[in-house]
Design a protein around this motif. Sequence first.
Motif, short mmCIF file in Angstrom:
data_model
loop_
_atom_site.label_atom_id
_atom_site.label_comp_id
_atom_site.label_asym_id
_atom_site.label_seq_id
_atom_site.Cartn_x
_atom_site.Cartn_y
_atom_site.Cartn_z
N ALA A 159 -0.62 -34.42 51.83
CA ALA A 159 -0.90 -33.90 50.49
C ALA A 159 -0.25 -32.44 50.23
O ALA A 159 0.12 -32.31 49.31
N ALA A 160 -0.12 -31.90 51.28
CA ALA A 160 0.49 -30.25 51.18
C ALA A 160 1.86 -30.56 51.52
O ALA A 160 2.72 -29.64 51.25
N LEU A 161 2.59 -31.53 51.74
CA LEU A 161 3.97 -31.58 52.01
C LEU A 161 4.79 -31.43 50.97
O LEU A 161 5.74 -30.52 51.07
N PRO A 162 4.68 -31.74 49.48
CA PRO A 162 5.26 -31.23 48.39
C PRO A 162 5.40 -29.84 48.43
O PRO A 162 6.29 -29.19 48.08
N ALA A 163 4.29 -29.10 48.73
CA ALA A 163 4.19 -27.64 48.47
C ALA A 163 4.89 -26.79 49.64
O ALA A 163 5.41 -25.75 49.27
N LEU A 164 5.02 -27.54 50.63
CA LEU A 164 5.71 -26.74 51.63
C LEU A 164 7.22 -27.14 51.72
O LEU A 164 8.02 -26.27 52.23
N ALA A 165 7.43 -28.23 50.95
CA ALA A 165 9.04 -28.53 50.66
C ALA A 165 9.56 -27.56 49.83
O ALA A 165 9.37 -27.50 48.74
N GLN A 166 10.49 -26.86 50.13
CA GLN A 166 11.18 -25.74 49.43
C GLN A 166 12.54 -26.34 49.10
O GLN A 166 13.49 -26.91 49.95
N GLU A 167 13.05 -26.47 47.95
CA GLU A 167 14.47 -27.03 47.18
C GLU A 167 15.39 -25.74 47.65
O GLU A 167 14.96 -24.42 47.55
N ALA A 168 16.50 -26.18 47.70
CA ALA A 168 17.91 -25.18 47.80
C ALA A 168 17.54 -24.52 46.39
O ALA A 168 17.31 -24.92 45.38
N PRO A 169 18.21 -23.23 46.49
CA PRO A 169 18.39 -22.40 45.29
C PRO A 169 19.26 -23.16 44.41
O PRO A 169 20.26 -23.47 44.93
N VAL A 170 18.84 -22.77 43.21
CA VAL A 170 19.89 -23.35 41.97
C VAL A 170 21.27 -22.24 42.02
O VAL A 170 20.97 -21.09 41.67
N ASN A 171 22.14 -22.95 41.67
CA ASN A 171 23.33 -21.87 41.59
C ASN A 171 23.63 -21.85 39.93
O ASN A 171 23.88 -22.90 39.53
N ILE A 172 23.31 -20.73 39.73
CA ILE A 172 23.45 -20.51 38.08
C ILE A 172 24.84 -20.68 37.78
O ILE A 172 25.15 -20.85 36.27
N ASN A 173 25.81 -20.53 38.47
CA ASN A 173 27.29 -20.50 38.00
C ASN A 173 27.77 -22.16 37.87
O ASN A 173 28.82 -22.13 37.44
N GLU A 174 26.82 -23.00 38.43
CA GLU A 174 27.44 -24.17 38.50
C GLU A 174 26.27 -25.17 37.73
O GLU A 174 26.64 -26.37 37.53
N ALA A 175 25.21 -24.98 37.80
CA ALA A 175 23.90 -25.69 37.62
C ALA A 175 24.21 -26.28 35.82
O ALA A 175 24.89 -25.35 35.17
N SER A 176 23.80 -27.37 35.62
CA SER A 176 23.37 -27.95 34.19
C SER A 176 22.34 -27.34 33.62
O SER A 176 21.58 -26.84 34.15
N VAL A 177 22.31 -27.64 32.45
CA VAL A 177 21.13 -27.38 31.65
C VAL A 177 19.95 -27.61 32.05
O VAL A 177 19.03 -27.12 32.12
N GLU A 178 20.00 -29.16 32.65
CA GLU A 178 18.68 -29.88 32.97
C GLU A 178 18.23 -29.05 34.34
O GLU A 178 17.20 -29.06 34.44
N THR A 179 19.33 -28.70 35.06
CA THR A 179 19.09 -28.26 36.42
C THR A 179 18.30 -26.62 36.17
O THR A 179 17.43 -26.39 36.94
N LEU A 180 19.04 -26.03 35.30
CA LEU A 180 18.64 -24.54 35.03
C LEU A 180 16.96 -24.59 34.66
O LEU A 180 16.35 -23.59 34.70
N THR A 181 16.62 -25.62 33.73
CA THR A 181 15.23 -25.54 33.29
C THR A 181 14.37 -25.98 34.27
O THR A 181 13.07 -25.45 33.91
N THR A 182 14.66 -26.22 35.47
CA THR A 182 13.88 -26.31 36.75
C THR A 182 13.41 -24.82 37.22
O THR A 182 12.49 -24.57 37.82
N LEU A 183 14.09 -23.79 36.58
CA LEU A 183 13.72 -22.62 37.32
C LEU A 183 12.80 -21.86 36.36
O LEU A 183 12.31 -22.49 34.98
N PRO A 184 11.93 -20.97 37.12
CA PRO A 184 10.57 -20.36 36.66
C PRO A 184 11.17 -19.65 35.30
O PRO A 184 11.92 -18.65 35.23
N GLY A 185 10.65 -19.68 34.03
CA GLY A 185 10.83 -19.01 32.94
C GLY A 185 12.26 -19.27 32.29
O GLY A 185 12.27 -18.48 31.26
N ILE A 186 12.72 -20.35 32.45
CA ILE A 186 13.82 -20.95 31.87
C ILE A 186 13.66 -22.42 31.42
O ILE A 186 13.23 -23.19 31.99
N GLY A 187 13.41 -22.33 29.95
CA GLY A 187 13.19 -23.62 29.34
C GLY A 187 14.92 -24.03 28.67
O GLY A 187 15.76 -23.70 29.04
N ALA A 188 14.64 -24.95 27.93
CA ALA A 188 15.93 -25.53 27.46
C ALA A 188 16.65 -24.80 26.64
O ALA A 188 18.08 -24.70 26.52
#
Length: 87
Positions: A16-45
């Motif tokens: 049950a704790a595995l998803p919390a421990l799995a850390q995704e790679a940081p989002v590259n703001i110079n390459e990310a799509s709108v959809e990917t950017l919305t996964t960042l904290p405080g960044i909506g559509a």
Amino acid sequence: MKTLLQAVQFSLFSFAALPALAQEAPVNINEASVETLTTLPGIGAVKAQAIVDDREVNGNYKSLEDLTRIDGIGDTTVANLADNATL
């Protein structure tokens, strides 16, 4: 039997704790799509689209602090992105 039950409980809690421990790679703001950017904290559509639009007009960001050019993104938001965003 008690030991087996404890082992099963431990296994369930571990999985049950595995998803919390799995850390995704940081989002590259110079390459990310709108959809990917919305996964960042405080960044909506709306902010994500503004980031993409700003990036297209002004070129790649040189620092995360450059995001403050976007209305609604201030120093606090940039600080919250430090672990989740990259250039």
